[in-house]
Write an enzyme that holds these catalytic residues in place. Sequence first.
Site, short mmCIF file in Angstrom:
data_model
loop_
_atom_site.label_atom_id
_atom_site.label_comp_id
_atom_site.label_asym_id
_atom_site.label_seq_id
_atom_site.Cartn_x
_atom_site.Cartn_y
_atom_site.Cartn_z
N TYR A 227 0.83 -0.90 -0.01
CA TYR A 227 -0.09 -0.06 0.17
C TYR A 227 0.70 1.28 0.15
O TYR A 227 1.90 1.28 0.70
CB TYR A 227 -0.91 -0.07 1.18
N TYR B 116 -5.81 5.39 -7.73
CA TYR B 116 -6.05 5.45 -6.19
C TYR B 116 -7.39 4.89 -5.90
O TYR B 116 -8.49 5.35 -5.82
CB TYR B 116 -6.00 6.74 -5.68
#
Lengths: 141, 402
Positions: free
Chosen positions: B306, B356
């Site tokens: 991440y 995103y």
Amino acid sequence: MSERWFPDAMPRPAVDADTAPFFEAAARHQLVVQRCTACGAHRHPPRPLCPHCHAFDVAWEQVSGRGTLFSWSVVHQPFLPQLADKVPFVVAVVELEGTGGTRMTSNLVDADLAALAAGLAVEVVFEDMAGGLTLPRFTPA
Amino acid sequence: MSGRSACIVGVGETAYTKRGGATESEYRLALHAILAAVADAGIEPAAIDGLAPFSDERSGPWTLAGDLGLDELRFATTTAMPGGGGACGALMEATMAVEGGYAETVVVYRSLCQGQFARIGGTRAAAEEAAPEGLATTALETEALAAFSAPYGVLGPSVMFGLPMRRHMARYGTTSEQLGHIAVTERAYAAANPHSVMGSRPLTLEDHQASRLVADPYRLFDCCLETDGACALVVTTAERAADLAQPPVAVLGCAQGADGAQLGGPMANAGSSAEGYGTGGGARVAARLYARAGLGPADVDVAQLYDNFSGQVVFGLEDFGFCGPGEGGPFAASGALGPNGSLPTNTAGGNLSEAYLQGLNHLLEGVRQLRGTSTSQVEGARVCLVTSSPGIPTSAALLGRP
């Protein structure tokens, strides 16, 4: 009135029964943190329960206001229009002297940005904002 | 692997665009992504009986269930692992439902159009609504912990996540240049991925170093994209997967959690040890994950870590055991994350350069790697680690080629 560093048009803190004494002390230009009356542990931000011994009872202990810079971010992007002429400014995480390592997020003002380093000695200053709000900030000691 | 072991059998995504680029509503994108995922799996939408969104998903399961014509929605949940900490948590809860027999076919999804709603970063969104005098009640005033950060100018995730990264730098000497290598590596992967938002714009280390500071230590190219798009994946049992269109990808293990340091989020400070501040806080999540799968870091062929900010990859590398504490910066700068490195990472471009979707796109890329269909395929990849956000309550998963 105190010296001013930030505009009044900033997000204002929520104040509730668990946090009011912090802001009341700041208005008197005193820096306080919670201390559990059962086990003696300091904590910040103010919370209703001691995570160590689960006591609700708490004392508000005035601290020296001295500390050391633990971490920081120099903010360059003005997230609000009213901060456009205030950047860059420093958000600081300060380890407070005499509190067993308790840390407080605030600002470091009047600092040489080239001299920021972990362990930098700092001390509290207070900024009286509009509406009866006073916020503690820090400056190099 | 038993008959009820969870597998990912379908993935789907819309086009990813810059913030404001979507030509349909965020909700319609959710429908498109879910339909694409079930079509990829070779099942009918009506066969879905579970839905597992995460974060602040606005496209709700019950509305989607009606529009998708589900026969019966038997399981719906939103993980409490917040924001970018939740994608693998949603997969974990879908896995629990399938393996526990509470549902047969669960779709994990995220639709996020920051151009249609407030930009991600609650403190900032709320701050923008503050009255000119700043005296109005805002959403911030309902957040007791934000009361001790937002008034000091912690108004965006870049500040919130920049603070622990700066501590890491002060403690270990991690540099901006090392973070730049992460951004450059991810951009190069994005260049091979036609679905990525930034693939057509090359990035050099010099570009990274010249980019403006947003919130030190993070520069513009250390920050994730703000995009519009949606993606989804389909989880079902191994037994059912055997009859479906795609080679199944096994969910080898999942874990969720938060160290004490992260219980209140990175701004809380309460309970965090001096050692715990400035780490990802996920070392115990990693240990549980590896134990559950019976694997270790040496078994991981490819990783999707991440990356809402470049430094989060450093935390992921350290928490999940690819290097020691403090070594994540040099490890990343060594080339280890690139196509010829020991741990190819964020091979679709990640949050920094693909899109995103709060890390659900990382799970989709993990699936593609194990199907052998990534645009930056790691030859012979059998195990992929996928992580959700360091620094907050988080989650992670190990995926495998059965």
